[in-house]
Scaffold this active site. Sequence first.
Site, PDB file in Angstrom:
ATOM      1  N   ARG A  15       0.622  -0.995   0.038  1.00 46.12           N
ATOM      2  CA  ARG A  15       0.050  -0.075  -0.246  1.00 46.12           C
ATOM      3  C   ARG A  15       0.647   0.992   0.290  1.00 46.12           C
ATOM      4  O   ARG A  15       1.513   1.716   0.389  1.00 46.12           O
ATOM      5  CB  ARG A  15      -1.308  -0.169   1.198  1.00 46.12           C
ATOM      6  CG  ARG A  15      -2.266   0.972   1.143  1.00 46.12           C
ATOM      7  CD  ARG A  15      -2.815   1.293   2.858  1.00 46.12           C
ATOM      8  NE  ARG A  15      -2.909  -0.263   2.886  1.00 46.12           N
ATOM      9  CZ  ARG A  15      -3.240  -0.801   4.372  1.00 46.12           C
ATOM     10  NH1 ARG A  15      -3.224   0.922   4.800  1.00 46.12           N
ATOM     11  NH2 ARG A  15      -3.213  -1.590   4.940  1.00 46.12           N
ATOM     12  N   ASP A  60     -15.296  -5.907   0.545  1.00 47.36           N
ATOM     13  CA  ASP A  60     -14.554  -7.318   1.902  1.00 47.36           C
ATOM     14  C   ASP A  60     -14.996  -7.387   3.108  1.00 47.36           C
ATOM     15  O   ASP A  60     -14.825  -7.604   4.051  1.00 47.36           O
ATOM     16  CB  ASP A  60     -13.090  -8.410   1.433  1.00 47.36           C
ATOM     17  CG  ASP A  60     -11.905  -6.940   1.815  1.00 47.36           C
ATOM     18  OD1 ASP A  60     -12.537  -5.559   2.410  1.00 47.36           O
ATOM     19  OD2 ASP A  60     -10.718  -7.154   1.778  1.00 47.36           O
ATOM     20  N   ARG A  61     -15.334  -6.170   3.880  1.00 51.23           N
ATOM     21  CA  ARG A  61     -15.862  -5.892   5.619  1.00 51.23           C
ATOM     22  C   ARG A  61     -17.287  -5.231   5.036  1.00 51.23           C
ATOM     23  O   ARG A  61     -17.172  -4.122   4.152  1.00 51.23           O
ATOM     24  CB  ARG A  61     -15.164  -4.953   5.731  1.00 51.23           C
ATOM     25  CG  ARG A  61     -13.443  -5.017   5.750  1.00 51.23           C
ATOM     26  CD  ARG A  61     -12.416  -4.442   7.276  1.00 51.23           C
ATOM     27  NE  ARG A  61     -12.126  -2.732   6.290  1.00 51.23           N
ATOM     28  CZ  ARG A  61     -12.936  -1.649   7.117  1.00 51.23           C
ATOM     29  NH1 ARG A  61     -12.868  -2.186   8.541  1.00 51.23           N
ATOM     30  NH2 ARG A  61     -12.797  -0.751   6.906  1.00 51.23           N
ATOM     31  N   ASP A  67     -17.590  -1.783   2.803  1.00 46.46           N
ATOM     32  CA  ASP A  67     -15.741  -0.683   2.159  1.00 46.46           C
ATOM     33  C   ASP A  67     -15.689  -0.104   1.253  1.00 46.46           C
ATOM     34  O   ASP A  67     -16.498  -0.937   0.665  1.00 46.46           O
ATOM     35  CB  ASP A  67     -14.970  -0.951   3.318  1.00 46.46           C
ATOM     36  CG  ASP A  67     -14.157  -2.990   2.883  1.00 46.46           C
ATOM     37  OD1 ASP A  67     -14.677  -2.904   1.734  1.00 46.46           O
ATOM     38  OD2 ASP A  67     -13.282  -2.382   3.227  1.00 46.46           O
ATOM     39  N   SER A  72      -8.884  -0.201  -0.569  1.00 42.37           N
ATOM     40  CA  SER A  72      -9.947  -0.599   0.329  1.00 42.37           C
ATOM     41  C   SER A  72      -9.932   0.755   0.454  1.00 42.37           C
ATOM     42  O   SER A  72     -11.149   1.264   0.285  1.00 42.37           O
ATOM     43  CB  SER A  72      -8.705  -1.081   1.650  1.00 42.37           C
ATOM     44  OG  SER A  72      -9.833  -1.852   3.097  1.00 42.37           O
ATOM     45  N   HIS A  73     -10.029   1.013   2.433  1.00 42.92           N
ATOM     46  CA  HIS A  73     -10.754   2.139   3.706  1.00 42.92           C
ATOM     47  C   HIS A  73      -9.777   3.027   3.060  1.00 42.92           C
ATOM     48  O   HIS A  73     -10.607   4.552   4.358  1.00 42.92           O
ATOM     49  CB  HIS A  73     -11.658   1.871   4.567  1.00 42.92           C
ATOM     50  CG  HIS A  73     -10.679   0.901   5.617  1.00 42.92           C
ATOM     51  ND1 HIS A  73      -9.642  -0.309   5.448  1.00 42.92           N
ATOM     52  CD2 HIS A  73      -9.862   1.807   6.416  1.00 42.92           C
ATOM     53  CE1 HIS A  73      -9.013  -0.335   6.425  1.00 42.92           C
ATOM     54  NE2 HIS A  73      -8.921   0.831   7.247  1.00 42.92           N
ATOM     55  N   LYS A 129      -4.033  -7.006  -3.292  1.00 40.23           N
ATOM     56  CA  LYS A 129      -4.136  -7.344  -2.197  1.00 40.23           C
ATOM     57  C   LYS A 129      -3.887  -8.869  -3.165  1.00 40.23           C
ATOM     58  O   LYS A 129      -4.011  -8.960  -4.576  1.00 40.23           O
ATOM     59  CB  LYS A 129      -5.302  -7.356  -1.803  1.00 40.23           C
ATOM     60  CG  LYS A 129      -5.827  -6.616  -0.787  1.00 40.23           C
ATOM     61  CD  LYS A 129      -6.976  -6.691  -0.312  1.00 40.23           C
ATOM     62  CE  LYS A 129      -7.325  -5.303   0.853  1.00 40.23           C
ATOM     63  NZ  LYS A 129      -8.993  -5.452   1.037  1.00 40.23           N
ATOM     64  N   ASP A 170     -13.906  -1.748  -1.530  1.00 35.02           N
ATOM     65  CA  ASP A 170     -13.209  -2.227  -2.453  1.00 35.02           C
ATOM     66  C   ASP A 170     -14.403  -4.067  -1.731  1.00 35.02           C
ATOM     67  O   ASP A 170     -14.231  -4.991  -3.073  1.00 35.02           O
ATOM     68  CB  ASP A 170     -12.490  -3.126  -2.057  1.00 35.02           C
ATOM     69  CG  ASP A 170     -11.530  -3.870  -1.127  1.00 35.02           C
ATOM     70  OD1 ASP A 170     -12.432  -3.355   0.378  1.00 35.02           O
ATOM     71  OD2 ASP A 170     -10.699  -3.991  -0.408  1.00 35.02           O
ATOM     72  N   HIS A 230     -13.581  -7.529   8.560  1.00 35.33           N
ATOM     73  CA  HIS A 230     -14.026  -9.215   7.560  1.00 35.33           C
ATOM     74  C   HIS A 230     -15.184  -9.701   7.981  1.00 35.33           C
ATOM     75  O   HIS A 230     -14.479 -10.956   9.116  1.00 35.33           O
ATOM     76  CB  HIS A 230     -12.475  -9.184   7.925  1.00 35.33           C
ATOM     77  CG  HIS A 230     -11.177  -8.071   6.936  1.00 35.33           C
ATOM     78  ND1 HIS A 230     -11.777  -8.290   5.348  1.00 35.33           N
ATOM     79  CD2 HIS A 230     -10.679  -6.910   7.513  1.00 35.33           C
ATOM     80  CE1 HIS A 230     -10.317  -7.163   4.848  1.00 35.33           C
ATOM     81  NE2 HIS A 230     -10.769  -7.007   6.062  1.00 35.33           N
TER      82      HIS A 230
END
Length: 471
Positions: free
Chosen positions: A16, A248-249, A244, A105-106, A115, A246, A331
Amino acid sequence: MSHQFHSTVLREYDIRGIIGETLGADDARAIGRSFGTMLREAGGKTVAVGYDGRVSSPMLEHALSEGLTASGCDVVKIGMSATPMLYYAEASSEQIDGGIQITGSHNPANYNGFKMVFQGRPFFGKDILAIGEMAAAGRWADGNGEVSESDILGEYVERLLEAVTGIEGEALADLKVGWDAGNGAAGPALEALAARLPGEHHLLFTDVDGHFPNHHPDPTVEANLADLRALVAEKNLDFGVAFDGDGDRIGAIDGSGRVIWGDQLLMIYAEDVLKTHANATIIADVKASRALFDHVAAHGGQPLMWKTGHSLIKSKMKETGSPLAGEMSGHVFFADTYYGFDDALYAGLRLIAASARLGKSVTELRGAMPDMLNTPEMRFQVDEVRKFPAMAEISERMTTNPGPGVEEVNATDGVRVNTADGWWLLRASNTQDVLVARAESDTEEGLERLIAQIDEQLALSGLERGESVGH
């Protein structure tokens, strides 16, 4: 040819950086070369590549694909997608050996990252360090791979819908649910999914916009759930689900506007899963409430407290054969009738399914949970070089000389200390120069005593809690 990454870019769970400052096209190309070389050496060849809705993502995708093909890997581009779609592409196809999702992501809009999944397992820790070492040495395989495109949205949505198969039509037809995609990458899949679901579904912010004009897409921050809460109240919905950036949460609120935190969602999921998986191991991270571990045990499961981090949890699930795991950060991993990766769209459907199978509304399920008094996640800056040594000192003190009133010290990830008042946690973040603290009690006085113990341990290592900093 070789490549040096900025010192902050290669992290424990992912890669990142800040676009134009610490991360750019050359980095993406080098990641492709190194990942491709490692995959070729392991006998693989084909890599699925997806990207989120950030402005910088298409540029990074192009450079990453160049690096992969130059190492002799074939690239299957799935295009703009939620991270779970990339995981699905990798898990559901015998032809695909690895996957890389370009996503911030967030994090704020100027961040981006990667990822990765490698031959069906999470790619993190030593794997990510190996990418840096290989790039620095320029030890790359050469080749000339091919690029193809694959539109998997339709089959992904079909697979998601299996989460609610076998449930009486009546139970679903009366449901009213709100969904907030937060202008993140889950928007298009959410639209396709909602169009296929029985019941009434109200969608917010499904247009993908990397500037995130409505609110920041992090559903663990209560302020970001304000729009969803207003929608649930205005339309009198049963509950609301948020994602979020992307996908995944998951975050959620019940019909009366109460937040359902990550560990509370896991309580609902565990009760449902344990009906068909008696005595199964259910995993949660060290930040989760005691109420969750008690709830799992009360419903015949084996609660297991494990380290925070989606890659670490996935690895522990494989090791223990656990059908369900989750983190406070939202997650959630289902491996009972799914693939064991974190997919917030799937988790949203499993909330619908759990409510139907348990015969209680989400609001009832949330209302039945014990009222625990807990702090939010307190994060405070500690110099990178001091972070882990300080935690080691605190862990040493607490395990060798815990002091009066301490009932148990768990050093799985930092220290989690049980006393008659409840518990407190102190751990080092793997992704930032911060320590993370949390405490939970049945009473205000108990909570104050727990926080005082945290402060005391910090002071003994020359630190103080100070202002809490963001993710």
